[in-house]
Design a protein around this motif. Structure first.
Motif, short mmCIF file in Angstrom:
data_model
loop_
_atom_site.label_atom_id
_atom_site.label_comp_id
_atom_site.label_asym_id
_atom_site.label_seq_id
_atom_site.Cartn_x
_atom_site.Cartn_y
_atom_site.Cartn_z
N THR A 1 0.82 -1.40 -0.06
CA THR A 1 0.13 -0.06 -0.02
C THR A 1 0.79 1.23 0.01
N GLY A 2 -0.04 2.26 -0.23
CA GLY A 2 0.91 3.67 -0.19
C GLY A 2 1.34 3.82 1.07
N ALA A 3 0.40 3.89 2.25
CA ALA A 3 0.94 4.12 3.52
C ALA A 3 2.11 3.45 3.81
N GLU A 4 2.45 2.16 3.49
CA GLU A 4 3.51 1.00 3.69
C GLU A 4 4.76 1.70 3.10
N ALA A 5 4.64 2.02 1.82
CA ALA A 5 5.67 2.72 1.09
C ALA A 5 6.13 3.82 1.84
N VAL A 6 5.35 4.89 2.16
CA VAL A 6 5.94 5.99 3.04
C VAL A 6 6.39 5.68 4.11
N GLU A 7 5.87 4.84 4.99
CA GLU A 7 6.65 4.24 6.11
C GLU A 7 8.18 3.70 5.91
N THR A 8 8.15 2.95 4.72
CA THR A 8 9.53 2.62 4.37
C THR A 8 10.28 3.82 3.99
N ALA A 9 9.68 4.75 3.46
CA ALA A 9 10.64 5.73 3.03
C ALA A 9 11.10 6.66 4.29
N LEU A 10 10.37 6.61 5.43
CA LEU A 10 10.71 7.11 6.45
C LEU A 10 11.99 6.61 7.19
N LYS A 11 11.58 5.09 7.18
CA LYS A 11 12.65 4.32 7.94
C LYS A 11 14.08 4.32 7.07
N THR A 12 13.85 4.37 5.54
CA THR A 12 14.88 4.61 5.05
C THR A 12 15.73 5.97 5.06
N ALA A 13 15.02 6.98 5.37
CA ALA A 13 15.62 8.26 5.43
C ALA A 13 16.30 8.27 6.81
N ARG A 14 16.00 7.74 8.01
CA ARG A 14 16.43 7.84 9.20
C ARG A 14 17.54 6.92 9.11
N LYS A 15 17.59 5.78 8.57
CA LYS A 15 18.70 4.91 8.51
C LYS A 15 19.80 5.38 7.73
N TRP A 16 19.47 6.07 6.46
CA TRP A 16 20.54 6.78 5.85
C TRP A 16 21.25 7.81 6.54
N GLY A 17 20.17 8.63 7.38
CA GLY A 17 20.95 9.74 8.17
C GLY A 17 21.79 9.12 9.33
N TYR A 18 21.64 8.29 9.85
CA TYR A 18 22.42 7.67 10.85
C TYR A 18 23.78 6.86 10.24
N ARG A 19 23.69 6.21 9.24
CA ARG A 19 24.62 5.54 8.66
C ARG A 19 25.52 6.02 7.71
N VAL A 20 24.98 6.93 6.99
CA VAL A 20 25.84 7.70 6.10
C VAL A 20 25.83 9.14 6.27
N LYS A 21 25.06 10.07 6.78
CA LYS A 21 25.05 11.34 6.92
C LYS A 21 25.88 11.54 8.30
N GLY A 22 25.49 10.63 9.37
CA GLY A 22 26.45 10.62 10.51
C GLY A 22 25.48 11.46 11.59
N VAL A 23 24.41 11.67 11.45
CA VAL A 23 23.40 12.02 12.38
C VAL A 23 23.58 11.32 13.81
N PRO A 24 23.62 12.14 15.03
CA PRO A 24 23.60 11.20 16.13
C PRO A 24 22.50 10.31 16.42
N ASP A 25 22.34 9.37 17.05
CA ASP A 25 21.45 8.34 17.12
C ASP A 25 20.27 8.99 17.74
#
Length: 417
Positions: free
Chosen positions: A121-145
């Motif tokens: 569903t669309g909502a699942e895809a949005v949730e997936t994008a939110l999780k993706t962005a956060r994980k990218w932020g921590y692992r790639v950008k280096g945002v504090p946990d």
């Protein structure tokens, strides 16, 4: 009077003998009142037309909120589904299947990206994008946990999960579902200055609809999306475009972002990707972004199932020709020209949109959006209201010009224009 079923139209099922009133009463007696549908009960559909249990035909000018971009029971999509039904429908992601690789490869190519993470569903895809962005932020950008922030726009509609409604400004969607997930900041849609002020060193993503559908088909000011793209590049922030309603041909381009020459970091897709046959959604991005996931960190039993992939592959093939995008652009120009004339009559206060997608604000003296929708239903045309005064028009992209004009003529009649 509502139009009767005509020659060549799909007939209702032979056992659909229960009255409209009884079917509606049964539905309302056994489901919570989370929707307020128009009082029509559909039993069949083909192309741009639907047929109710009494054999009356209706022109569909809503297209399942863009899920039916290619029309009801599109022959190519139905054939693809039927062929797959005879082979295999579900394996789960525990195993590979023979449609999965082609689907991911071809959707990535359509988007100009590298990786595809399929959901339902669309909502699942949005949730997936939110999780993706956060994980990218921590692992790639280096945002504090635990410090990642995502900026969103007011009047947004990205789904109805508890996380998503927590950053909604729509009280009907949000009220009584707290406590809400932290980590989101809301700024006015279309306000680049406010967006610039909100993006900080801990911002991992900006999530936007290139055109806000549920809000009334709101098109942002010219240059807004390009400005957001420039800002996110400058600040090392992901631009996540929710193209669930606006994408896949609706606005006259494959993606609405293309109207400003913008390519986001992440596409969120759904609705039309399933061709009106099965629910299919996906997050599409680069290897740098989606490559942050490891086995076990995200998944879906039904996401990317063989039946979904078979239908979506046919959708992608249809979009590759550019036929539907061109048709939406051409008929959309005609649609908006006619709607602007309605505005000149004073019966309509505003018209917005792009391609075969429009939000029409009804003058208070004429009635509410709901009342206009009901009057149109009585005349054999189906649209749906939103936010009181607005009706949305989003016909299937394969609609004939004659049928589109018929729908517009009925709208003029209902408005007394």
């Amino acid at each position: 009077m509502r139009a009767r079923i005509g020659k060549g139209a799909p007939s209702p099922p032979g056992d659909a003998v229960t009255s409209t009133e009884a079917l509606i009463a049964a539905a309302e007696a056994h489901t919570p009142h989370t929707y307020h549908p128009l009082p029509v009960v559909i039993a069949g559909a083909e192309g741009a037309w639907m047929t109710d249990v009494d054999g009356r035909r209706y022109l569909d000018l809503l297209a399942g909120y863009s899920a039916l971009n290619f029309g009801h029971r599109n022959p190519r999509l139905i054939a693809a589904a039927k062929a797959q039904l005879d082979r295999v429908t579900l394996t789960s992601r525990a195993f590979h299947h023979d449609r999965f690789g082609a689907f991911c490869e071809q959707l990535a190519e359509l988007c100009g990206m590298e990786l595809v993470l399929p959901m339902n569903t669309g909502a699942e895809a949005v949730e997936t994008a939110l999780k993706t962005a956060r994980k990218w932020g921590y692992r790639v950008k280096g945002v504090p946990d635990g410090r990642a922030k995502i900026v969103v726009a007011g009047n947004n509609f990205h789904g109805r999960t508890t996380t998503i409604v927590g950053f909604s400004t729509d009280l009907e969607a949000r009220a009584d579902f707290g406590p809400y997930t932290p980590g989101f900041e809301i700024v006015p849609y279309g306000d680049l200055t406010a967006m610039r002020a909100a993006v900080s060193e801990n911002t991992v993503a900006v999530l936007l609809e290139p055109i806000q559908g549920e809000a009334g088909v709101l098109v942002p000011p010219a240059g807004y999306l390009a400005g957001v793209r420039e800002l996110t590049r400058e600040r090392n922030v992901l631009f996540v475009a929710d193209e669930i309603q606006s994408g896949l041909g609706r606005t006259g381009r494959t993606f609405a972002c293309e109207h400003e020459g913008v390519v986001p970091d992440v596409y969120v897709l759904g609705k039309a990707l399933g061709g009106g046959v099965v629910p299919v959604s996906a997050v599409v991005s680069s290897a740098e972004v989606l490559g942050v996931f490891r086995p076990g960190e995200h998944g879906s039993t039904f996401g990317g199932n063989p039946l979904a992939c078979a239908v979506a592959l046919e959708v992608i093939a249809m979009l590759r020709t550019g036929e539907y995008q061109a048709r939406a652009a051409r008929l959309g120009e005609h649609l908006h020209g006619e709607l602007r004339q309605l505005k000149d009559t004073g019966r309509v206060t505003a018209v917005r949109g792009r391609g075969l997608w429009a939000g029409v604000d009804i003058a208070p003296a004429v009635g509410t959006g709901r009342e206009v929708s009901e009057r149109l239903m009585e005349r054999g045309v189906l649209v749906k209201d939103t936010h009181g005064a607005t009706i949305r028009i989003a016909p299937p992209l394969m609609i004939g010009e004659e049928d589109l004009d018929r729908g517009l003529a009925e709208l003029r009649a209902v408005l007394g224009a």
